[in-house]
Design a protein around this motif. Structure first.
Motif, PDB file in Angstrom:
ATOM      1  N   ASN A 100     -19.548   0.233  -8.155  1.00  0.00           N
ATOM      2  CA  ASN A 100     -18.576   0.555  -9.222  1.00  0.00           C
ATOM      3  C   ASN A 100     -17.131   0.582  -8.733  1.00  0.00           C
ATOM      4  OD1 ASN A 100     -20.539   0.745 -11.220  1.00  0.00           O
ATOM      5  ND2 ASN A 100     -20.965   2.887 -10.725  1.00  0.00           N
ATOM      6  N   LYS A 101     -16.793  -0.411  -7.923  1.00  0.00           N
ATOM      7  CA  LYS A 101     -15.411  -0.520  -7.422  1.00  0.00           C
ATOM      8  C   LYS A 101     -14.723  -1.695  -8.103  1.00  0.00           C
ATOM      9  CE  LYS A 101     -16.109   1.350  -2.758  1.00  0.00           C
ATOM     10  NZ  LYS A 101     -16.048   1.033  -1.306  1.00  0.00           N
ATOM     11  N   TRP A 102     -13.450  -1.493  -8.509  1.00  0.00           N
ATOM     12  CA  TRP A 102     -12.667  -2.585  -9.092  1.00  0.00           C
ATOM     13  C   TRP A 102     -12.185  -3.502  -7.968  1.00  0.00           C
ATOM     14  CZ3 TRP A 102     -13.040  -3.564 -13.993  1.00  0.00           C
ATOM     15  CH2 TRP A 102     -13.214  -2.539 -14.924  1.00  0.00           C
ATOM     16  N   PHE A 153      -4.583   7.973   0.539  1.00  0.00           N
ATOM     17  CA  PHE A 153      -4.994   6.628   0.937  1.00  0.00           C
ATOM     18  C   PHE A 153      -6.398   6.305   0.425  1.00  0.00           C
ATOM     19  CE2 PHE A 153      -7.028   3.603   3.762  1.00  0.00           C
ATOM     20  CZ  PHE A 153      -6.061   2.629   3.916  1.00  0.00           C
ATOM     21  N   GLU A 154      -7.295   7.285   0.527  1.00  0.00           N
ATOM     22  CA  GLU A 154      -8.695   7.068   0.135  1.00  0.00           C
ATOM     23  C   GLU A 154      -8.849   6.779  -1.359  1.00  0.00           C
ATOM     24  OE1 GLU A 154      -8.553   8.721   4.001  1.00  0.00           O
ATOM     25  OE2 GLU A 154      -7.618   9.449   2.153  1.00  0.00           O
ATOM     26  N   SER A 155      -7.808   7.123  -2.153  1.00  0.00           N
ATOM     27  CA  SER A 155      -7.908   6.935  -3.608  1.00  0.00           C
ATOM     28  C   SER A 155      -7.472   5.537  -4.054  1.00  0.00           C
ATOM     29  CB  SER A 155      -7.044   7.979  -4.332  1.00  0.00           C
ATOM     30  OG  SER A 155      -7.447   9.276  -3.977  1.00  0.00           O
ATOM     31  N   ILE A 156      -6.935   4.730  -3.136  1.00  0.00           N
ATOM     32  CA  ILE A 156      -6.502   3.367  -3.510  1.00  0.00           C
ATOM     33  C   ILE A 156      -7.729   2.475  -3.578  1.00  0.00           C
ATOM     34  CG2 ILE A 156      -5.110   1.371  -2.860  1.00  0.00           C
ATOM     35  CD1 ILE A 156      -3.271   3.234  -1.347  1.00  0.00           C
ATOM     36  N   TYR A 157      -7.996   1.918  -4.760  1.00  0.00           N
ATOM     37  CA  TYR A 157      -9.204   1.096  -4.913  1.00  0.00           C
ATOM     38  C   TYR A 157      -8.963  -0.373  -4.558  1.00  0.00           C
ATOM     39  CZ  TYR A 157      -7.468  -0.814  -9.349  1.00  0.00           C
ATOM     40  OH  TYR A 157      -6.727  -1.452 -10.295  1.00  0.00           O
ATOM     41  N   ILE A 213       0.850  -1.205   0.000  1.00  0.00           N
ATOM     42  CA  ILE A 213       0.000   0.000   0.000  1.00  0.00           C
ATOM     43  C   ILE A 213       0.881   1.247   0.000  1.00  0.00           C
ATOM     44  CG2 ILE A 213      -1.666   1.333   1.367  1.00  0.00           C
ATOM     45  CD1 ILE A 213      -2.801  -1.392   2.322  1.00  0.00           C
ATOM     46  N   ASN A 214       1.948   1.220   0.808  1.00  0.00           N
ATOM     47  CA  ASN A 214       2.876   2.357   0.851  1.00  0.00           C
ATOM     48  C   ASN A 214       3.517   2.595  -0.518  1.00  0.00           C
ATOM     49  OD1 ASN A 214       4.406   4.402   2.331  1.00  0.00           O
ATOM     50  ND2 ASN A 214       6.162   3.074   2.031  1.00  0.00           N
ATOM     51  N   ASN A 215       3.876   1.513  -1.204  1.00  0.00           N
ATOM     52  CA  ASN A 215       4.454   1.641  -2.544  1.00  0.00           C
ATOM     53  C   ASN A 215       3.484   2.300  -3.513  1.00  0.00           C
ATOM     54  OD1 ASN A 215       6.907   0.611  -1.886  1.00  0.00           O
ATOM     55  ND2 ASN A 215       6.584  -1.399  -2.791  1.00  0.00           N
ATOM     56  N   LYS A 216       2.193   1.934  -3.400  1.00  0.00           N
ATOM     57  CA  LYS A 216       1.182   2.556  -4.267  1.00  0.00           C
ATOM     58  C   LYS A 216       1.066   4.051  -3.977  1.00  0.00           C
ATOM     59  CE  LYS A 216      -1.804  -1.416  -5.186  1.00  0.00           C
ATOM     60  NZ  LYS A 216      -1.689  -1.411  -6.642  1.00  0.00           N
ATOM     61  N   LEU A 217       1.065   4.402  -2.695  1.00  0.00           N
ATOM     62  CA  LEU A 217       0.971   5.822  -2.316  1.00  0.00           C
ATOM     63  C   LEU A 217       2.132   6.617  -2.898  1.00  0.00           C
ATOM     64  CD1 LEU A 217      -0.074   5.487   1.451  1.00  0.00           C
ATOM     65  CD2 LEU A 217      -1.519   6.234  -0.435  1.00  0.00           C
ATOM     66  N   LYS A 218       3.348   6.018  -2.836  1.00  0.00           N
ATOM     67  CA  LYS A 218       4.535   6.706  -3.343  1.00  0.00           C
ATOM     68  C   LYS A 218       4.543   6.783  -4.863  1.00  0.00           C
ATOM     69  CE  LYS A 218       7.974   5.939   0.293  1.00  0.00           C
ATOM     70  NZ  LYS A 218       9.219   5.229   0.631  1.00  0.00           N
ATOM     71  N   LYS A 219       4.288   5.612  -5.493  1.00  0.00           N
ATOM     72  CA  LYS A 219       4.403   5.528  -6.951  1.00  0.00           C
ATOM     73  C   LYS A 219       3.326   6.363  -7.647  1.00  0.00           C
ATOM     74  CE  LYS A 219       5.638   1.482  -8.512  1.00  0.00           C
ATOM     75  NZ  LYS A 219       5.571   0.055  -8.929  1.00  0.00           N
TER      76      LYS A 219
END
Length: 737
Positions: free
Chosen positions: A335-337, A269-273, A258-264
């Protein structure tokens, strides 16, 4: 066993509880007399204090039992590696000999212990892997994978004991684990262990970010669980109607990923699906595995719309580490992936236990990929001139790579790292093919050697007898096999050229009737800045260094040295005095004290992370002197892991009143007053000045970089808190540079 003085009461209970659990795990794999023999040996070595506490106070025997439980329960190794693990330290301490072990047990136990002894520096308590002993690690890896599995288990054991370690040891261990052992666990298919090592590493190196993500996950747990239940219900009902036996559950992604997604992705945080994945594990016989997995795929995609670009079929073509699973991403309720993973119990066990589970299911697409990888490791080690730093970098690159699948003209499947080129493909087939490659045909079209391959390409290599490896090839190949072979060929060419240049220089000296003193010539080469004599002769061979100029400079150096020797004076030791007094710290390690009044020691604050007074820091000895870095510097992990011997402990002294430049990244709602409100907050803070502002606005979102001058972390933290209270501000982060 005299445990009274060896254990505390609590440790004694823990030990016997874990020892019984270990015996239960191994019971069906042990030979008749194993338990009696082990008990007898353990009593002997404990009495001699072989398993004494380490510098952090950790009981050595308890640590070994914990590691043995990880080896059996989480990796799946059995009798021989566990006995070897428990007897390794007594053999290392020479309390018992390898001959004793072989007579008591069998040669295979002795073999693993002897291979563990080869990596004793690596396996020693809390040590970190650096470039020199990385060679030994790779050697043991190529020789016996069980040794690496034991070492991964030991590192996980230590990481779990993190609170008991001193801070220096904890950070060093964390950086080593994320840099090396987590990628190795990934390469061996140990996904659970890989994720835990990464999460613990983040916890110890960036506790603030770790706690932030953990808190966010806890806050959203109830709504996440409700959504998973809603998503699963119709699938579960349909699978039960078809009479399939299965487990289905939601699994939250690791904090590290999750941290990698936030950085990359640079999102909130709320935008991570995809915070979680749904996993369906089928109980099915081997012959029905593929058909039932695709049947479940059909059921899921009938209910929810799939994203065709996100289908990953690792059932038809498993990963090189043996991972098999079917991954699809579908549009769920609201409508969530949602990612859905479909696999069988056998595939799930291999995914969790990796290589060790392959031994249980021998003959089923087992270890081909790993064999290829180990062959590459052996080839690199055979090139004895290999630079350890290069080896480290090459194999770290290979460990985490995603894969693509391409075909030879005859239809043979070749697995390569994502981003692989024609040259990587050619070297994967054969070294000679790679060395002579000039171009290729991909799907019938001519392409150059730099061409990056895609999944499903059919490749036909075109060669020329006049072709040979070039240095610029290293700029675009991505596989370690290709890099190792290219470097090996270039070294061989360089050695030939250096030999030729050496003979030519000797002839020039002889023609000018000059007797060469080898010692003076070596000093001359060193003075010119060459790391090796070969580098010096290569410069001559490639005509970047004129032999006549070399001879003239050699003669000048010889003349000066003779003059100095003629006029040398004898000086007493009293003439030599120290020029700088440095504060002494009474610890086992030297500590660099950072103080504006310190003279005689050159240090600079690193630009990559801009440390300020109050930050947790360390010193790094570079070619430009000592650089001071923050412990959470983006480059810290690599410096600790690759250059541990250059790290110096450091602490601040005096007061942080010089002023330090810091840039704060502020993100919030785009509002006409937000900038004036933030600058007003900064202006009211005493001792803080605003140096520059850079703002941007995209889709109603305000993004601004505010560069300020602060005196220390206390004033910076106070400012950050106050900016966060400004209406519309969502996040405030300190930028590294």
């Amino acid at each position: 066993m005299d445990t009274q003085s060896f254990f505390t009461e609590e440790e004694k209970k823990t030990f016997f509880s874990k020892y019984r659990l270990l015996l239960r795990n191994l019971y069906s794999f042990l030979q008749r007399e194993d338990i009696r023999k082990m008990k007898s040996l353990m009593q002997r070595v404990v009495a001699l204090d072989c398993y004494g506490r380490d510098k952090n106070g950790i009981n050595g025997l308890l640590r070994n039992i914990d590691t043995a439980l990880i080896v059996t329960q989480e990796i799946g190794l059995k009798r021989t590696p566990v006995i070897a693990l428990l007897l390794y330290r007594p053999v290392l301490k020479k309390i018992i000999t390898l001959e004793d072990v072989e007579q008591t047990f069998d040669p295979d136990v002795t073999l693993i212990i002897s291979r563990l002894l080869k990596t004793s520096d690596l396996y020693a308590r809390n040590t970190a892997v650096n470039s020199e002993n990385f060679h030994h690690l790779l050697f043991s890896f190529a020789e016996d994978v069980r040794v690496i599995l034991i070492m991964i288990a030991d590192r996980l054991c230590l990481m779990r004991l993190g609170k008991q370690l001193k801070e220096d040891d904890r950070i060093r261990l964390a950086t080593e684990a994320s840099y090396l052992y987590a990628p190795l666990a990934h390469r061996l298919g140990l996904y659970s262990i890989k994720s835990e090592l990464e999460d613990l590493s983040l916890k110890y190196t960036d506790r603030k970010q770790y706690d932030f993500i953990k808190q966010k996950l806890n806050e959203t747990k109830r709504s996440r669980d409700a959504y998973i239940a809603q998503f699963i219900a119709p699938i579960k009902k349909k699978l039960e109607e078809l009479g399939l036996t299965f487990d289905i559950k939601g699994r939250t992604k690791s904090i590290h990923s999750i941290n990698n997604k936030l950085k990359k992705q640079k999102i909130e945080f709320e935008s991570i699906y995809d915070l979680f994945a749904i996993r369906i594990v089928l109980e099915t016989p081997l012959e029905k595995e593929r058909s039932e997995c695709w049947q479940v795929y059909s059921i899921v995609t009938d209910m929810y719309q799939p994203n065709p670009n996100r289908l990953k079929d690792w059932i038809s073509i498993p990963k090189t580490n043996g991972y098999e699973s079917l991954h699809i991403t579908v549009m769920g309720p609201q409508n969530k992936w949602v990612e859905v993973q479909i696999r069988t119990r056998r595939m799930d066990e291999i995914a969790e236990r990796g290589l060790a589970a392959h031994w249980k299911y021998k003959g089923i697409k087992a270890e081909n990929g790993l064999d290829e990888f180990l062959t590459t490791v052996r080839a690199a080690l055979e090139a004895k001139e290999s630079n350890p730093l290069d080896l480290m970098q090459d194999f770290k690159m290979d460990l985490y790579k995603d894969e693509i699948y391409v075909f030879t003209p005859t239809g043979e499947l070749i697995k390569l790292a994502k981003g692989a080129t024609i040259l990587d493909f050619a070297f994967a087939i054969h070294t000679k093919l790679g060395s002579k490659c000039v171009s290729a045909k991909v799907n019938g079209k001519n392409v150059p050697i730099k061409y990056v391959l895609n999944n499903g390409d059919t490749v036909s290599v075109i060669t020329s007898p006049a072709q040979s490896p070039k240095r610029d090839w290293l700029n675009f190949v991505v596989t370690s096999k290709a890099r190792v072979k290219i470097k090996q060929a270039l070294r061989e060419e360089a050695v030939k050229a250096a030999e030729f240049a050496k003979e030519m220089l000797q002839r020039r000296f002889k023609n000018r009737k000059i007797e060469v003193e080898e010692a003076i010539l070596m000093r001359y080469i060193k003075k010119k800045g060459f790391k090796t004599v070969t580098d010096f002769y290569i410069e001559i061979a490639e005509e970047r260094l004129d032999p006549n100029k070399v001879i003239d400079e050699y003669l000048e150096l010889e003349r000066k040295e003779k003059e100095v020797n003629d006029h040398i004076e004898v000086r007493s030791a009293e003439d030599f005095i120290t020029t700088t007094e440095v504060e002494e710290i009474s610890t086992s390690k030297d500590v660099l004290v950072i103080d504006k009044n310190l003279t005689g020691i050159e240090y600079k604050l690193a630009k990559c992370c801009n440390p300020i007074y109050g930050d947790e820091v360390f010193g790094f000895v570079s070619t430009q002197g000592i650089k001071i870095h923050r412990l959470d510097c983006p480059n810290a992990q690599e410096m600790f892991s690759r250059f541990g011997y250059r790290i110096i402990r450091a602490k601040w002294s005096g007061k942080g009143d010089n002023g330090y430049i810091v840039t704060l990244r502020v993100i919030g709602r785009d509002d006409i007053t937000i900038v004036s409100n933030i600058t007003s907050v900064i202006g009211k803070e005493s001792g803080i000045t605003l140096r520059s502002i850079n703002i941007d606005s995209v889709d109603g979102l305000f993004q601004g970089n505010f560069t300020v001058m602060v005196k220390d972390t206390t004033s910076l933290n106070m400012l950050t808190k106050k900016i966060k209270t400004v209406k519309g501000v969502k996040t405030v982060d300190r930028l590294n540079s």
